[in-house]
Design a protein around this motif. Structure first.
Motif, short mmCIF file in Angstrom:
data_model
loop_
_atom_site.label_atom_id
_atom_site.label_comp_id
_atom_site.label_asym_id
_atom_site.label_seq_id
_atom_site.Cartn_x
_atom_site.Cartn_y
_atom_site.Cartn_z
N TRP A 19 36.04 51.11 60.16
CA TRP A 19 35.21 50.04 59.60
C TRP A 19 34.75 50.43 58.20
O TRP A 19 34.83 49.62 57.27
N TRP A 138 31.19 40.71 60.63
CA TRP A 138 31.74 41.98 60.15
C TRP A 138 30.67 43.06 60.11
O TRP A 138 30.88 44.18 60.57
N GLY A 142 30.34 46.48 62.51
CA GLY A 142 30.08 47.84 62.00
C GLY A 142 28.85 48.45 62.64
O GLY A 142 28.86 49.62 63.06
#
Length: 187
Positions: A19, A138, A142
């Motif tokens: 990530w 996103w 993470g």
């Protein structure tokens, strides 16, 4: 090393590391003046700063790219038992990353939902979908990867109480910084 420590699963730390590397790439690309992938997904004022190669903004892009690479190193550090000092640093940073990213992504998603349901009115809604469906998830992904990596790492350590405190301090510190940033309009 106990057999329990030997069974430390590497996938959460590897996911956090991947990530970090994947997320660093746009920062470095945009620091070169290219706006590939940013034209429709990022605020136009930020795109303009990247296109114009404004020195302070280029520095911010490079610094954030380096921080994301550092996050990848932290993720890798959480894949196997380390010495006392490195374990504490990795758990502190990983706990901070987990909270910071989850909080940030959560803000994007909540704001997007509020705009979509007309509970919040903003001047321009053209980027709402990108923040709601891309950037928010996103950041959440993470944050969850770092949380899983820290949890997995701490769970299999004999000094888990001490490490839990380091992770909590990192998490609370990151949350305090992020809340202060949002309250002052910086973050």
């Amino acid at each position: 090393m106990s057999s329990k420590q030997a069974k430390l699963s590497k996938w959460p730390g590897c996911a956090a590391a991947v990530w970090g590397v994947v997320f660093a790439i746009p920062s470095f690309v945009w620091a070169t003046g290219s706006t590939f992938g940013a034209q429709s997904t990022v605020s136009p004022s930020l795109v303009k700063l990247a296109q114009d190669r404004v020195p302070w903004f280029v520095a911010v892009l490079v610094l954030t790219g380096l921080l994301k690479v550092f996050g990848a190193v932290v993720g890798v550090s959480l894949t196997q038992p380390r010495g006392r000092w490195l374990s504490r640093v990795a758990v502190f940073c990983g706990g901070g990353a987990a909270i910071l990213l989850t909080w940030h992504g959560g803000l994007f998603v909540v704001q997007g939902v509020l705009v979509k349901t007309a509970a919040l009115v903003v001047e321009s809604t053209e980027l709402v979908n990108w923040y709601l469906y891309l950037w928010g998830p996103w950041f959440l992904a993470g944050g969850l990867a770092f949380a899983a990596a820290v949890g997995q790492y701490v769970r299999h350590r004999a000094d888990r109480r001490t490490l839990t405190r380091y992770g909590a301090v990192g998490a609370l510190g990151a949350l305090a910084l992020s809340v202060a940033g949002v309250a002052t309009g910086i973050g």
